[in-house]
Design an enzyme around this catalytic site. Structure first.
Site, PDB file in Angstrom:
ATOM      1  N   LYS A  15      -4.337  -4.245   3.068  1.00  8.51           N
ATOM      2  CA  LYS A  15      -5.155  -3.605   4.114  1.00  8.51           C
ATOM      3  C   LYS A  15      -4.566  -2.259   4.534  1.00  8.51           C
ATOM      4  O   LYS A  15      -5.272  -1.257   4.632  1.00  8.51           O
ATOM      5  CB  LYS A  15      -5.284  -4.519   5.349  1.00  8.51           C
ATOM      6  N   ARG A 129       7.528  -5.672  -0.546  1.00  7.84           N
ATOM      7  CA  ARG A 129       7.099  -4.554   0.317  1.00  7.84           C
ATOM      8  C   ARG A 129       8.285  -3.840   0.960  1.00  7.84           C
ATOM      9  O   ARG A 129       9.193  -4.459   1.483  1.00  7.84           O
ATOM     10  CB  ARG A 129       6.172  -5.079   1.419  1.00  7.84           C
TER      11      ARG A 129
END
Ligand code: ADP
Ligand code: ADP
Length: 216
Positions: A15, A129
């Site tokens: 997102k 990440r």
């Protein structure tokens, strides 16, 4: 007329990555509730101290605090043309509050891209990440590695692994998503604004699909 886009999808599906690309393409503000909380934590504000208690456990920050934070953000001038909402709303109470807030600003939720991918993919994305300390730019050790280890390509600041991205907390966050946020899929499907996007593809392909979805 202002345009408001709500990005829905599980933690780690992409997102934030897509919101940044779309915000630039459409010249809209990018509002990430997670980034706003992390900024408050970094600056040691009262809101940040309160939110941290929940974020560290993988739980949602209470609705009232979250809604007030987003209302303040939406009232800033850069949101006049509209915004891309990333990570908000996450509960039906937040979705109802958003509708009321946007009505105050003469707007409404226009489209809700729902980005999906199998759990194994989102877990792999979260575990690799790396997040930029200054501005929340997002990298991945395999899929989008920075040019120099540990340094943000865009602003040169330090990259770090989020505390809540460790495996134990990720499991809780996914459960919380399934329990508290999944009801929003039906909520927005009923309004006819939901568009499903296959998030398991490469970043560029997801961007293309997303662009088509919001331009229709
Ligand atoms: P991700 O990008 O992995 O989905 P976020 O950065 O959006 O994670 O959110 C990190 C954490 O911040 C969440 O686990 C939650 O504790 C808190 N948070 C973010 N957005 C909201 C929200 N809309 N309501 C409640 N808590 C939130
Ligand atoms: P979210 O905001 O939904 O939690 P992010 O945008 O932060 O997700 O992405 C999670 C991780 O996955 C990041 O490390 C990012 O670089 C990587 N990523 C995002 N989209 C893709 C994609 N389509 N393919 C591979 N990796 C991706």
């Amino acid at each position: 007329m202002a345009i408001f886009i709500v990005l829905l999808g599980p933690p780690g599906v992409g997102k934030g990555t897509q919101a940044k690309i779309l915000a630039q393409a459409k010249n809209l503000a990018h509002i990430s509730s997670g980034d706003l909380f992390r900024e408050n934590i970094k600056n040691q504000t009262e809101l940040g101290k309160h939110a941290k208690l929940f974020i560290d456990k993988g739980e949602l920050v209470p609705d009232d605090v979250t809604i007030d934070m987003i209302r303040e953000r939406l009232s800033r001038p850069d949101c006049k043309p509209g915004a891309i909402l990333d990570g908000f709303p996450r509960t039906p109470v937040q979705a109802d509050a958003l509708e009321k807030m946007l009505a105050e600003f003469n707007g409404q939720v226009n489209v809700v891209p729902y980005i999906t991918a199998p759990e194994s993919i989102v877990v792999g994305r979260i575990s690799g990440r790396w997040t930029c300390r200054s501005n929340g730019h997002i990298f991945h050790q395999m899929f989008n590695p920075p040019k120099a280890d540990g340094i943000c390509d865009i602003d040169g600041s330090e990259l770090y692994q989020r505390e809540d991205d460790k495996v134990e907390t990720v499991t809780i966050r996914i459960r919380v998503y399934l329990e508290q946020t999944i009801p929003l899929v039906d909520y927005y499907r009923k309004t006819g604004k939901l568009v499903e996007i296959n998030g398991a593809q490469a970043v560029e392909q997801v961007s293309r699909d997303l662009c088509l979805a919001v331009n229709n």
